[in-house]
Design a protein around this motif. Structure first.
Motif, PDB file in Angstrom:
ATOM      1  N   ASP A   1       5.700  -2.293   5.387  1.00  0.00           N
ATOM      2  CA  ASP A   1       6.161  -2.057   4.014  1.00  0.00           C
ATOM      3  C   ASP A   1       6.138  -0.542   3.756  1.00  0.00           C
ATOM      4  OD1 ASP A   1       6.539  -1.835   1.318  1.00  0.00           O
ATOM      5  OD2 ASP A   1       4.850  -3.135   0.741  1.00  0.00           O
ATOM      6  N   LEU A   2       7.273   0.028   3.345  1.00  0.00           N
ATOM      7  CA  LEU A   2       7.338   1.479   3.145  1.00  0.00           C
ATOM      8  C   LEU A   2       6.434   1.937   1.994  1.00  0.00           C
ATOM      9  CD1 LEU A   2      11.126   2.199   3.792  1.00  0.00           C
ATOM     10  CD2 LEU A   2       9.198   2.746   5.289  1.00  0.00           C
ATOM     11  N   ASP A   3       6.002   0.993   1.142  1.00  0.00           N
ATOM     12  CA  ASP A   3       5.083   1.342   0.046  1.00  0.00           C
ATOM     13  C   ASP A   3       3.645   0.947   0.360  1.00  0.00           C
ATOM     14  OD1 ASP A   3       7.164   2.352  -1.547  1.00  0.00           O
ATOM     15  OD2 ASP A   3       7.752   0.298  -2.070  1.00  0.00           O
ATOM     16  N   ILE A   4       3.355   0.746   1.623  1.00  0.00           N
ATOM     17  CA  ILE A   4       2.005   0.298   2.011  1.00  0.00           C
ATOM     18  C   ILE A   4       0.952   1.315   1.576  1.00  0.00           C
ATOM     19  CG2 ILE A   4       1.973   1.400   4.313  1.00  0.00           C
ATOM     20  CD1 ILE A   4       0.781  -1.276   5.376  1.00  0.00           C
ATOM     21  N   ARG A   5      -0.257   0.811   1.282  1.00  0.00           N
ATOM     22  CA  ARG A   5      -1.392   1.635   0.842  1.00  0.00           C
ATOM     23  C   ARG A   5      -2.649   0.966   1.350  1.00  0.00           C
ATOM     24  NH1 ARG A   5      -2.513   5.214  -3.442  1.00  0.00           N
ATOM     25  NH2 ARG A   5      -4.584   4.466  -3.906  1.00  0.00           N
ATOM     26  N   PRO A   6      -3.585   1.710   1.860  1.00  0.00           N
ATOM     27  CA  PRO A   6      -4.792   1.018   2.345  1.00  0.00           C
ATOM     28  C   PRO A   6      -5.590   0.426   1.172  1.00  0.00           C
ATOM     29  CG  PRO A   6      -5.035   3.407   2.537  1.00  0.00           C
ATOM     30  CD  PRO A   6      -3.636   3.164   2.076  1.00  0.00           C
TER      31      PRO A   6
END
Ligand SMILES: C[N+](C)(C)CCCC[C@H](N)C(=O)O
Ligand SMILES: O=C(O)CCC(=O)C(=O)O
Ligand SMILES: [Fe+2]
Length: 414
Positions: free
Chosen positions: A94-99
Motif C-alpha cells: 500500500d503506497l500509504d503504508i505506515r508502521p
C-alpha cells in the motif's frame, strides 16, 4: 533523560538539507516526539513523521520513506538470502503504508506493519544503505593524477606470470588499474594469442566492429585515422557507442622506426580542475547531451554508429564522475541544444580541453613488445605521436562489468 539526549543532539552540525537552520532549533520544535535508544552511548534517535521515519544513527541523519522501509524488509518471506533476491511483490505494498509500532534497541530498528508483519533493520546496515549514507561514500576510490603524481607514485608493472598464475599478482594489478585507470603487465610474449590470454584472465573480450582481438598496422585497411602513421590527439575510443567500451588493451608487437609514443591523460583529473575553476561549466558538460558518430564505407566495412550522452557523466546523488566521452574527431553535428546553450557549451569544452592539454598532465610512454597496457577508456584519454616505419599494434576491448566483477571477487571496492 530528555535533558541528556537533547544535549547529545545539540552536538550535531546543522542539517545539510536546511543549511541556514541550526539543528538545535529543529530539535526544540520537535523535541516531544524524539525517542532514543536507552543505553549509553546514545548513538541513535528517531521520530515518526506523517510520511517518513527520521533516524539519526552515528553521524548520519536519515529520512526513510515508509514504502522503502517495507520494500527492503529482509525477513525470510520478503527476501531470499541465498540468491540475494527480493521475494516481496513491491506492487502489493500500500503506497500509504505506515508502521503500527516502532522500536529501536542498540543495534536494531523494529517496525510492525498494519498486517502484523515485523521488519528488522540493523542500524549499521541502514547507515550504509540509506540515501544519506550512500551520498557520503564514493563508489570508486581513485587517485587522480598528472604526470608528476603518477611518476612519484612509482606504480609497479605486474609480471606476466604472477598476473596469470597468482591471485596476489592479479589483485595488485587490478588495484593499480582501479586507482589510476591505467596498468601495465610485463614480460608478455609478443603475440596476439598471448595478449588474448591476458585479457581473458580479467574479463570477457568485447567484440566490436573492429573484431574480437584487433591487430593493426598503418595500412589504411579501415576508415579511421588510427590505421595511419599520423599523430592522434588525446581521446577516448568508441564514443559513438551508446555504451563506450570500458577498457582497452594495447600491446605493441613490433616497431621498426621512430616516434609512435603513446600519450595518456587522466580525464578525471582535468575534469576535477574544471569543477574547481568553473563549476557551472562542469555542470554544463555533464548535462548537455551530444552525439558521436562513426561512418565507414571502406572495402567490405560498412558501419554507421551513433552514441548519445554528455561529455562528463556523474552519479546524480554524489556528483562522482564515472565516464568521460571525449573525442573531437568523432563528435557529430551538435543538434541537441539551442544556440545560446551551444555557445556556453563551447566555452566549457574549451576549459576542459585546456586542462587536458596542459603539458604537465601528459604521461608519455613508449609501448614495447612484451609490455601490455590496460587503459580505463571511461576515464583515461589516449593518443599517439606520429611515427615512421613499420609498427604493429594488437589488443582488444573488455566488457567493463566483468573487469569490475573480477576485482570485487578479489575483495576490492570497484
Ligand atoms: C583500437 N582500434 C584500432 C581497433 C580502434 C580504432 C577506433 C578509433 C576510433 N576513432 C575511436 O576512437 O573509437
Ligand atoms: O596507434 C596507437 O598507438 C593508438 C591508436 C588509437 O588511438 C587506437 O587504436 O585506439
Ligand atoms: Fe584510440
Amino acid at each position: 533523560m530528555w535533558g541528556r539526549s537533547l544535549a547529545w543532539l545539540f552536538q550535531f552540525p546543522s542539517s545539510p538539507r536546511c543549511p541556514g537552520l541550526p539543528w538545535g532549533r529543529r530539535i526544540l520544535l520537535a523535541a516531544p516526539r524524539w525517542h532514543h535508544s536507552a543505553p549509553e552511548p546514545l548513538k541513535c534517535a528517531w521520530q515518526l513523521h506523517g510520511d517518513h521515519l527520521e533516524l539519526r544513527y552515528a553521524e548520519t541523519l536519515m529520512r526513510l520513506d515508509f514504502v522503502w522501509l517495507r520494500d527492503h524488509c529482509r525477513s525470510a518471506s520478503c527476501y531470499n538470502t541465498k540468491p540475494h533476491q527480493r521475494s516481496l511483490d513491491t506492487a502489493s505494498v500500500d503506497l500509504d503504508i505506515r508502521p503500527k509500532a516502532v522500536r529501536v534497541d542498540e543495534a536494531t530498528l523494529f517496525l510492525t506493519w498494519p498486517d502484523g508483519h515485523v521488519t528488522r533493520y540493523g542500524l549499521e546496515w541502514l547507515g550504509r544503505n540509506s540515501y544519506e549514507g550512500q551520498k557520503q561514500q564514493v563508489m570508486h576510490p581513485r587517485i587522480l593524477w598528472n604526470a608528476e603524481i603518477y611518476h612519484q607514485a612509482r606504480v609497479p608493472s605486474v609480471d606476466c606470470r604472477s598476473f596469470l598464475e597468482t591471485d596476489e599478482g592479479l589483485k595488485e594489478f587490478l588495484q593499480n588499474f582501479l586507482l589510476y585507470g591505467i596498468a601495465f603487465v610485463e614480460n608478455v610474449a609478443p603475440t596476439k594469442e598471448d595478449t588474448e590470454i591476458l585479457a581473458k584472465r580479467i574479463s570477457l573480450i568485447r567484440e566490436t566492429i573492429y573484431g574480437r582481438m584487433w591487430y593493426f598496422t598503418s595500412d589504411f585497411s579501415r576508415g579511421d585515422t588510427a590505421y595511419t602513421k599520423l599523430a592522434l590527439d588525446r581521446h577516448t575510443d568508441t564514443t559513438y557507442f551508446q555504451e563506450p567500451c570500458g577498457i582497452q588493451v594495447f600491446h605493441c608487437l613490433k616497431h621498426e622506426g621512430t616516434g609512435g609514443r603513446t600519450l595518456l591523460v587522466d580525464g578525471f583529473y582535468a575534469a576535477a580542475q574544471v569543477l574547481q575553476q568553473a563549476p557551472e561549466q562542469f555542470e554544463l558538460l555533464s548535462k548537455v547531451p551530444l552525439k558521436h558518430e562513426y561512418v565507414e564505407n571502406v572495402g567490405d566495412c560498412h558501419n554507421h554508429m551513433i552514441g548519445v550522452g554528455p561529455v562528463l557523466n556523474v552519479y546524480p546523488w554524489n556528483n562522482e564522475l564515472y565516464l568521460i566521452r571525449y573525442n573531437n574527431y568523432d563528435r557529430a553535428v551538435i543538434n541537441t541544444v539551442p544556440y545560446d546553450v551551444v555557445h556556453r557549451w563551447y566555452a566549457a569544452h574549451r576549459t576542459l580541453t585546456t586542462e587536458l592539454r596542459r603539458p604537465e598532465n601528459e604521461l608519455w610512454v613508449k609501448l614495447k613488445p612484451g609490455k601490455a597496457l590496460f587503459v580505463d577508456n571511461w576515464r583515461v584519454l589516449h593518443g599517439r605521436e606520429a611515427f615512421t616505419g613499420y609498427r604493429q599494434l594488437c589488443g582488444c576491448y573488455l566488457t567493463r562489468d566483468d573487469v569490475l566483477n573480477t576485482a570485487r571477487l578479489l575483495g576490492l571496492q570497484a
